[in-house]
Design a protein around this motif. Structure first.
Motif, mmCIF file in Angstrom:
data_model
loop_
_atom_site.group_PDB
_atom_site.id
_atom_site.type_symbol
_atom_site.label_atom_id
_atom_site.label_comp_id
_atom_site.label_asym_id
_atom_site.label_seq_id
_atom_site.Cartn_x
_atom_site.Cartn_y
_atom_site.Cartn_z
ATOM 1 N N ARG A 167 -18.841 5.191 35.287
ATOM 2 C CA ARG A 167 -18.017 4.330 34.209
ATOM 3 C C ARG A 167 -18.192 2.678 33.658
ATOM 4 O O ARG A 167 -18.223 2.162 34.987
ATOM 5 C CB ARG A 167 -16.055 4.981 34.437
ATOM 6 C CG ARG A 167 -15.333 6.198 34.833
ATOM 7 C CD ARG A 167 -15.568 6.701 33.158
ATOM 8 N NE ARG A 167 -17.552 7.671 32.877
ATOM 9 C CZ ARG A 167 -17.980 8.423 32.374
ATOM 10 N NH1 ARG A 167 -17.514 8.055 31.176
ATOM 11 N NH2 ARG A 167 -19.259 8.711 32.404
ATOM 12 N N THR A 168 -17.675 1.758 32.498
ATOM 13 C CA THR A 168 -17.937 0.980 32.576
ATOM 14 C C THR A 168 -16.676 0.172 33.222
ATOM 15 O O THR A 168 -15.420 0.561 33.018
ATOM 16 C CB THR A 168 -18.322 1.032 31.188
ATOM 17 O OG1 THR A 168 -17.139 0.595 30.147
ATOM 18 C CG2 THR A 168 -19.111 1.638 30.726
ATOM 19 N N TRP A 169 -16.787 -0.787 33.265
ATOM 20 C CA TRP A 169 -15.360 -1.969 33.044
ATOM 21 C C TRP A 169 -14.161 -1.540 32.337
ATOM 22 O O TRP A 169 -13.117 -1.516 32.242
ATOM 23 C CB TRP A 169 -15.849 -3.057 33.291
ATOM 24 C CG TRP A 169 -14.424 -4.143 33.108
ATOM 25 C CD1 TRP A 169 -14.096 -5.312 32.036
ATOM 26 C CD2 TRP A 169 -13.830 -4.674 34.022
ATOM 27 N NE1 TRP A 169 -13.442 -5.674 32.927
ATOM 28 C CE2 TRP A 169 -12.657 -5.607 33.733
ATOM 29 C CE3 TRP A 169 -13.236 -3.969 35.156
ATOM 30 C CZ2 TRP A 169 -11.196 -5.448 34.490
ATOM 31 C CZ3 TRP A 169 -12.565 -4.236 36.220
ATOM 32 C CH2 TRP A 169 -11.399 -5.090 35.519
ATOM 33 N N LEU A 170 -14.817 -1.904 31.246
ATOM 34 C CA LEU A 170 -13.715 -1.281 29.604
ATOM 35 C C LEU A 170 -12.943 0.329 29.939
ATOM 36 O O LEU A 170 -11.901 0.263 29.767
ATOM 37 C CB LEU A 170 -14.339 -1.432 28.422
ATOM 38 C CG LEU A 170 -13.159 -1.367 26.934
ATOM 39 C CD1 LEU A 170 -12.128 -2.715 27.359
ATOM 40 C CD2 LEU A 170 -13.502 -2.081 25.901
ATOM 41 N N GLU A 171 -14.368 0.569 30.508
ATOM 42 C CA GLU A 171 -13.526 2.033 30.394
ATOM 43 C C GLU A 171 -12.149 2.118 31.809
ATOM 44 O O GLU A 171 -11.407 3.058 31.443
ATOM 45 C CB GLU A 171 -14.416 3.093 30.788
ATOM 46 C CG GLU A 171 -15.499 3.832 29.375
ATOM 47 C CD GLU A 171 -16.487 4.832 29.988
ATOM 48 O OE1 GLU A 171 -16.781 5.267 28.834
ATOM 49 O OE2 GLU A 171 -17.456 4.357 30.789
ATOM 50 N N LEU A 172 -12.730 1.798 32.481
ATOM 51 C CA LEU A 172 -11.827 1.729 33.560
ATOM 52 C C LEU A 172 -10.521 1.344 33.866
ATOM 53 O O LEU A 172 -9.537 1.180 34.256
ATOM 54 C CB LEU A 172 -12.820 1.425 35.383
ATOM 55 C CG LEU A 172 -13.683 1.952 36.028
ATOM 56 C CD1 LEU A 172 -14.578 1.361 36.936
ATOM 57 C CD2 LEU A 172 -13.118 3.190 36.676
ATOM 58 N N LEU A 173 -10.716 -0.090 32.528
ATOM 59 C CA LEU A 173 -9.576 -0.667 32.958
ATOM 60 C C LEU A 173 -8.521 0.016 31.215
ATOM 61 O O LEU A 173 -7.784 -0.174 31.902
ATOM 62 C CB LEU A 173 -9.959 -2.050 32.136
ATOM 63 C CG LEU A 173 -8.544 -3.507 31.083
ATOM 64 C CD1 LEU A 173 -7.681 -3.390 32.959
ATOM 65 C CD2 LEU A 173 -9.132 -4.023 30.580
ATOM 66 N N PHE A 174 -9.433 1.075 30.617
ATOM 67 C CA PHE A 174 -8.429 1.287 29.905
ATOM 68 C C PHE A 174 -7.842 3.143 30.083
ATOM 69 O O PHE A 174 -6.978 3.084 31.063
ATOM 70 C CB PHE A 174 -9.513 2.491 29.103
ATOM 71 C CG PHE A 174 -8.437 3.801 27.875
ATOM 72 C CD1 PHE A 174 -8.267 3.367 26.874
ATOM 73 C CD2 PHE A 174 -9.550 4.932 28.538
ATOM 74 C CE1 PHE A 174 -7.461 3.934 26.436
ATOM 75 C CE2 PHE A 174 -8.363 5.839 27.525
ATOM 76 C CZ PHE A 174 -8.203 5.166 26.257
ATOM 77 N N PHE A 175 -8.278 3.375 31.862
ATOM 78 C CA PHE A 175 -7.681 4.241 32.607
ATOM 79 C C PHE A 175 -6.824 3.589 33.579
ATOM 80 O O PHE A 175 -5.603 4.281 33.583
ATOM 81 C CB PHE A 175 -8.938 5.095 33.884
ATOM 82 C CG PHE A 175 -8.808 6.081 34.699
ATOM 83 C CD1 PHE A 175 -7.983 6.939 33.926
ATOM 84 C CD2 PHE A 175 -8.726 5.566 35.603
ATOM 85 C CE1 PHE A 175 -7.411 7.991 35.409
ATOM 86 C CE2 PHE A 175 -8.312 6.127 36.413
ATOM 87 C CZ PHE A 175 -7.402 7.304 36.787
ATOM 88 N N SER A 176 -6.944 2.504 33.727
ATOM 89 C CA SER A 176 -5.831 1.758 34.299
ATOM 90 C C SER A 176 -4.458 1.288 33.728
ATOM 91 O O SER A 176 -3.552 2.377 33.966
ATOM 92 C CB SER A 176 -6.593 0.445 35.135
ATOM 93 O OG SER A 176 -5.637 -0.058 35.638
ATOM 94 N N PHE A 177 -4.669 1.319 32.330
ATOM 95 C CA PHE A 177 -3.590 1.022 31.537
ATOM 96 C C PHE A 177 -2.551 2.576 31.653
ATOM 97 O O PHE A 177 -1.864 2.606 30.903
ATOM 98 C CB PHE A 177 -4.414 0.709 30.427
ATOM 99 C CG PHE A 177 -3.814 -0.797 30.207
ATOM 100 C CD1 PHE A 177 -3.252 -1.616 29.884
ATOM 101 C CD2 PHE A 177 -5.477 -1.364 30.356
ATOM 102 C CE1 PHE A 177 -2.399 -2.959 30.020
ATOM 103 C CE2 PHE A 177 -4.324 -3.406 30.685
ATOM 104 C CZ PHE A 177 -3.517 -4.018 30.228
ATOM 105 N N THR A 178 -4.358 3.454 31.033
ATOM 106 C CA THR A 178 -3.306 4.442 30.764
ATOM 107 C C THR A 178 -2.523 5.259 31.637
ATOM 108 O O THR A 178 -1.593 5.852 31.174
ATOM 109 C CB THR A 178 -3.861 5.707 30.159
ATOM 110 O OG1 THR A 178 -5.410 5.940 30.689
ATOM 111 C CG2 THR A 178 -4.815 5.424 28.702
ATOM 112 N N ASN A 179 -2.683 5.066 32.985
ATOM 113 C CA ASN A 179 -2.588 5.780 34.348
ATOM 114 C C ASN A 179 -1.223 4.792 34.740
ATOM 115 O O ASN A 179 -0.270 5.960 35.037
ATOM 116 C CB ASN A 179 -3.582 5.151 34.809
ATOM 117 C CG ASN A 179 -3.107 6.260 36.286
ATOM 118 O OD1 ASN A 179 -2.802 7.632 36.248
ATOM 119 N ND2 ASN A 179 -3.159 5.600 38.282
ATOM 120 N N LEU A 180 -1.278 3.598 33.755
ATOM 121 C CA LEU A 180 -0.091 2.805 34.923
ATOM 122 C C LEU A 180 1.295 3.321 33.909
ATOM 123 O O LEU A 180 1.891 2.823 34.207
ATOM 124 C CB LEU A 180 -0.162 1.035 34.796
ATOM 125 C CG LEU A 180 0.743 0.215 35.219
ATOM 126 C CD1 LEU A 180 0.703 0.565 36.672
ATOM 127 C CD2 LEU A 180 0.082 -1.055 35.491
#
Length: 228
Positions: A167-180
């Motif tokens: 996963r790219t950095w943006l995808e991981l950041l997106f996952f982090s926002f949706t998870n948080l």
């Protein structure tokens, strides 16, 4: 001349009263510009420089809170240096070390802002900005941890698009926002044990932050409005 001086004075007052607003604005601005820079080497350099500015803002915000400022500088300086070196040399180990330090700094600043918001029973405008800034800091911090997890444990994450690639950095950041935020859109999923543990920890942090900090700010705001 007097108008210029009054404008400068007003700007200084704004900066002094609402430092958290600048940190929040920088975080949101980086979200807006990152899609334009995500896939280019030059874009990585620009974004790394912008991230360094966010680090400096984070340290500055800590200075306005009860936290110990030298600890933030002790984390921020090597994080900044390693981040620039990792982009210049395209070194994965340096990238992981800088990511670990940046995650530590973001969590430290987030904890400092939470202590700042819980330090009294009065809700200020800057504390409302701090609530938003703290959320973004937590999301960024966990995104860096996901990046480290993916490097240490390949195939930790999968996605709806090209599930076999990292996963790219943006995808991981997106996952982090949706998870948080507990929205859980589900197009990126943790597969490995370490990734799932980090995901559960972020879910716990998100629920705790909303339940303790945000609900307290809302309750105090309603109480103040009702007493008027």
């Amino acid at each position: 001349m007097n108008d210029v001086r009054n404008h400068e004075t007003g700007w200084r007052v704004l900066v002094r009263r609402h430092p958290s607003a600048f940190l929040l604005a920088a975080q949101l601005l980086s979200l807006v510009i990152f899609p334009l820079l995500d896939d280019s080497t030059g874009g990585r350099v620009v974004f790394s420089a912008f991230g360094a500015m966010v680090l400096l803002l984070a340290v500055w915000v800590v200075n306005r809170t009860p936290a110990v400022n030298w600890i933030a500088w002790l984390i921020a300086i090597p994080a900044f240096v390693l981040s620039i070196l990792s982009v210049a040399s395209d070194s994965v180990p340096l990238l992981l070390w800088s990511s670990a330090l940046e995650a530590l700094l973001y969590f430290y600043v987030a904890a400092s802002l939470i202590a700042y918001m819980l330090s009294d029973h009065r809700v200020t405008t800057d504390e409302l900005f701090a609530a938003g800034a703290t959320f973004t800091l937590l999301a960024w911090g966990f995104a860096y941890l996901y990046l480290i997890c993916q490097a240490w444990y390949p195939d930790s994450f999968t996605g709806a698009v090209m599930p076999e690639r990292p996963r790219t950095w943006l995808e991981l950041l997106f996952f982090s926002f949706t998870n948080l935020s507990a929205t859980g859109l589900g197009d990126i999923l943790p597969l490995g044990s370490a990734a799932r543990v980090l995901t559960m920890l972020e879910q716990l942090a998100g629920i705790g932050y909303i339940a303790v900090v945000v609900s307290r700010l809302i309750g105090l705001s309603l109480l103040r409005a009702g007493s008027r």
